[in-house]
Write a protein that holds these residues in place. Sequence first.
Motif, PDB file in Angstrom:
ATOM      1  N   VAL A  95       0.868  -1.173   0.000  1.00 17.34           N
ATOM      2  CA  VAL A  95       0.000   0.000   0.000  1.00 17.34           C
ATOM      3  C   VAL A  95       0.904   1.222   0.000  1.00 17.34           C
ATOM      4  N   ASP A  96       0.774   2.016  -1.034  1.00 13.34           N
ATOM      5  CA  ASP A  96       1.545   3.239  -1.159  1.00 13.34           C
ATOM      6  C   ASP A  96       0.635   4.400  -0.782  1.00 13.34           C
ATOM      7  N   CYS A  97       0.910   5.032   0.344  1.00 15.37           N
ATOM      8  CA  CYS A  97       0.065   6.129   0.825  1.00 15.37           C
ATOM      9  C   CYS A  97       0.727   7.477   0.580  1.00 15.37           C
ATOM     10  N   MET A  98      -0.047   8.377  -0.016  1.00 11.57           N
ATOM     11  CA  MET A  98       0.366   9.766  -0.137  1.00 11.57           C
ATOM     12  C   MET A  98      -0.514  10.555   0.822  1.00 11.57           C
ATOM     13  N   VAL A  99       0.094  11.106   1.860  1.00 16.54           N
ATOM     14  CA  VAL A  99      -0.648  11.812   2.893  1.00 16.54           C
ATOM     15  C   VAL A  99      -0.566  13.313   2.626  1.00 16.54           C
ATOM     16  N   GLU A 100      -1.678  13.870   2.157  1.00 18.94           N
ATOM     17  CA  GLU A 100      -1.750  15.315   1.918  1.00 18.94           C
ATOM     18  C   GLU A 100      -2.291  16.060   3.135  1.00 18.94           C
ATOM     19  N   ASP A 101      -3.037  15.377   3.976  1.00 15.34           N
ATOM     20  CA  ASP A 101      -3.615  16.003   5.168  1.00 15.34           C
ATOM     21  C   ASP A 101      -3.003  15.328   6.390  1.00 15.34           C
ATOM     22  N   PRO A 102      -2.264  16.082   7.215  1.00 15.31           N
ATOM     23  CA  PRO A 102      -1.555  15.472   8.357  1.00 15.31           C
ATOM     24  C   PRO A 102      -2.459  14.863   9.423  1.00 15.31           C
ATOM     25  N   ARG A 103      -3.763  15.127   9.366  1.00 16.37           N
ATOM     26  CA  ARG A 103      -4.668  14.497  10.329  1.00 16.37           C
ATOM     27  C   ARG A 103      -4.780  12.990  10.089  1.00 16.37           C
ATOM     28  N   TRP A 104      -4.330  12.511   8.941  1.00  9.23           N
ATOM     29  CA  TRP A 104      -4.357  11.081   8.616  1.00  9.23           C
ATOM     30  C   TRP A 104      -3.127  10.371   9.195  1.00  9.23           C
ATOM     31  N   ALA A 105      -2.866  10.528  10.465  1.00  9.98           N
ATOM     32  CA  ALA A 105      -1.663   9.971  11.090  1.00  9.98           C
ATOM     33  C   ALA A 105      -1.554   8.454  10.951  1.00  9.98           C
ATOM     34  N   ALA A 106      -2.659   7.730  11.068  1.00 11.20           N
ATOM     35  CA  ALA A 106      -2.609   6.256  11.085  1.00 11.20           C
ATOM     36  C   ALA A 106      -3.047   5.626   9.769  1.00 11.20           C
ATOM     37  N   ILE A 107      -3.120   6.393   8.700  1.00 13.76           N
ATOM     38  CA  ILE A 107      -3.702   5.887   7.453  1.00 13.76           C
ATOM     39  C   ILE A 107      -2.950   4.685   6.891  1.00 13.76           C
ATOM     40  N   GLU A 108      -1.635   4.657   6.996  1.00 15.42           N
ATOM     41  CA  GLU A 108      -0.885   3.543   6.410  1.00 15.42           C
ATOM     42  C   GLU A 108      -1.264   2.209   7.050  1.00 15.42           C
ATOM     43  N   ASP A 109      -1.352   2.191   8.373  1.00 12.05           N
ATOM     44  CA  ASP A 109      -1.730   0.958   9.072  1.00 12.05           C
ATOM     45  C   ASP A 109      -3.173   0.565   8.757  1.00 12.05           C
ATOM     46  N   LEU A 110      -4.073   1.544   8.767  1.00 15.48           N
ATOM     47  CA  LEU A 110      -5.484   1.260   8.472  1.00 15.48           C
ATOM     48  C   LEU A 110      -5.656   0.744   7.048  1.00 15.48           C
ATOM     49  N   ALA A 111      -4.943   1.336   6.104  1.00 13.26           N
ATOM     50  CA  ALA A 111      -5.031   0.905   4.705  1.00 13.26           C
ATOM     51  C   ALA A 111      -4.503  -0.513   4.538  1.00 13.26           C
ATOM     52  N   GLN A 112      -3.422  -0.825   5.234  1.00  8.51           N
ATOM     53  CA  GLN A 112      -2.855  -2.176   5.145  1.00  8.51           C
ATOM     54  C   GLN A 112      -3.842  -3.208   5.682  1.00  8.51           C
ATOM     55  N   VAL A 113      -4.433  -2.928   6.829  1.00 10.16           N
ATOM     56  CA  VAL A 113      -5.411  -3.844   7.427  1.00 10.16           C
ATOM     57  C   VAL A 113      -6.596  -4.049   6.480  1.00 10.16           C
ATOM     58  N   ALA A 114      -7.139  -2.958   5.963  1.00  7.82           N
ATOM     59  CA  ALA A 114      -8.339  -3.033   5.116  1.00  7.82           C
ATOM     60  C   ALA A 114      -8.077  -3.772   3.806  1.00  7.82           C
ATOM     61  N   THR A 115      -6.987  -3.439   3.139  1.00  6.08           N
ATOM     62  CA  THR A 115      -6.719  -4.076   1.842  1.00  6.08           C
ATOM     63  C   THR A 115      -6.347  -5.547   2.017  1.00  6.08           C
ATOM     64  N   ASP A 116      -5.521  -5.854   3.009  1.00  7.48           N
ATOM     65  CA  ASP A 116      -5.147  -7.256   3.246  1.00  7.48           C
ATOM     66  C   ASP A 116      -6.377  -8.106   3.581  1.00  7.48           C
ATOM     67  N   ALA A 117      -7.242  -7.594   4.460  1.00 13.61           N
ATOM     68  CA  ALA A 117      -8.434  -8.355   4.852  1.00 13.61           C
ATOM     69  C   ALA A 117      -9.360  -8.583   3.663  1.00 13.61           C
ATOM     70  N   THR A 118      -9.483  -7.587   2.806  1.00 14.13           N
ATOM     71  CA  THR A 118     -10.357  -7.712   1.631  1.00 14.13           C
ATOM     72  C   THR A 118      -9.820  -8.755   0.660  1.00 14.13           C
ATOM     73  N   LEU A 119      -8.553  -8.649   0.336  1.00 11.44           N
ATOM     74  CA  LEU A 119      -7.968  -9.605  -0.612  1.00 11.44           C
ATOM     75  C   LEU A 119      -7.977 -11.019  -0.052  1.00 11.44           C
ATOM     76  N   THR A 120      -7.655 -11.166   1.215  1.00 11.44           N
ATOM     77  CA  THR A 120      -7.651 -12.494   1.840  1.00 11.44           C
ATOM     78  C   THR A 120      -9.036 -13.121   1.764  1.00 11.44           C
ATOM     79  N   ARG A 121     -10.068 -12.343   2.078  1.00 10.83           N
ATOM     80  CA  ARG A 121     -11.440 -12.871   2.029  1.00 10.83           C
ATOM     81  C   ARG A 121     -11.804 -13.369   0.637  1.00 10.83           C
ATOM     82  N   LEU A 122     -11.256 -12.724  -0.387  1.00 10.29           N
ATOM     83  CA  LEU A 122     -11.579 -13.092  -1.765  1.00 10.29           C
ATOM     84  C   LEU A 122     -10.621 -14.134  -2.338  1.00 10.29           C
ATOM     85  N   GLY A 123      -9.768 -14.697  -1.478  1.00  8.14           N
ATOM     86  CA  GLY A 123      -8.873 -15.770  -1.909  1.00  8.14           C
ATOM     87  C   GLY A 123      -7.680 -15.292  -2.707  1.00  8.14           C
TER      88      GLY A 123
END
Length: 169
Positions: free
Chosen positions: A3-31
């Motif tokens: 997951v390549d995150c470009m953070v334009e708004d500094p309020r997104w402090a945890a976006i990289e971790d959240l994006a990794q969790v969300a994308t990994d869980a989605t792909l895993t569920r779909l095999g």
Amino acid sequence: MTVDCMVEDPRWAAIEDLAQVATDATLTRLGLEPSVFEVSVLACNDARIAVLNEDFRGKPRPTNVLSWPSAERGAAMDGEMPVMPQFGPDNELGDIAIAYDTCAREAAEAGKTIGDHTIHLLIHGTLHLLGFDHERDRDATLMEGLETEILGKLGIADPYRNDTGHQAS
């Protein structure tokens, strides 16, 4: 998953971790093996996403999340599974943009944490990259069901039900 995150708004402090969790869980569920695919995430504010929403959808207002799949993968028939990507030379699934202001407001209105709501929106965006949509009734049912299942496995409540267990309107 990369997951390549470009953070334009500094309020997104945890976006990289959240994006990794969300994308990994989605792909895993779909095999799908998460480690072989890539997604880019733009973490921005309402002003930036409003410009993107107007440029790409003709809607000059902010929205919570936008997605741009790298390839058309949608199902031909309403309610069918889209064609899943195969491991190959180009494993870029596409791009997602998410707006902090709208995400934070929606989370507060729904009584959710911003982290849980962000994960939901990123799962939603990842499903769009994989060809899922909610324009047709059975497609929407399929997509919402997958979102609910993936969120449940992450310990996050069904976003489509209210506190009494009834479908939210």
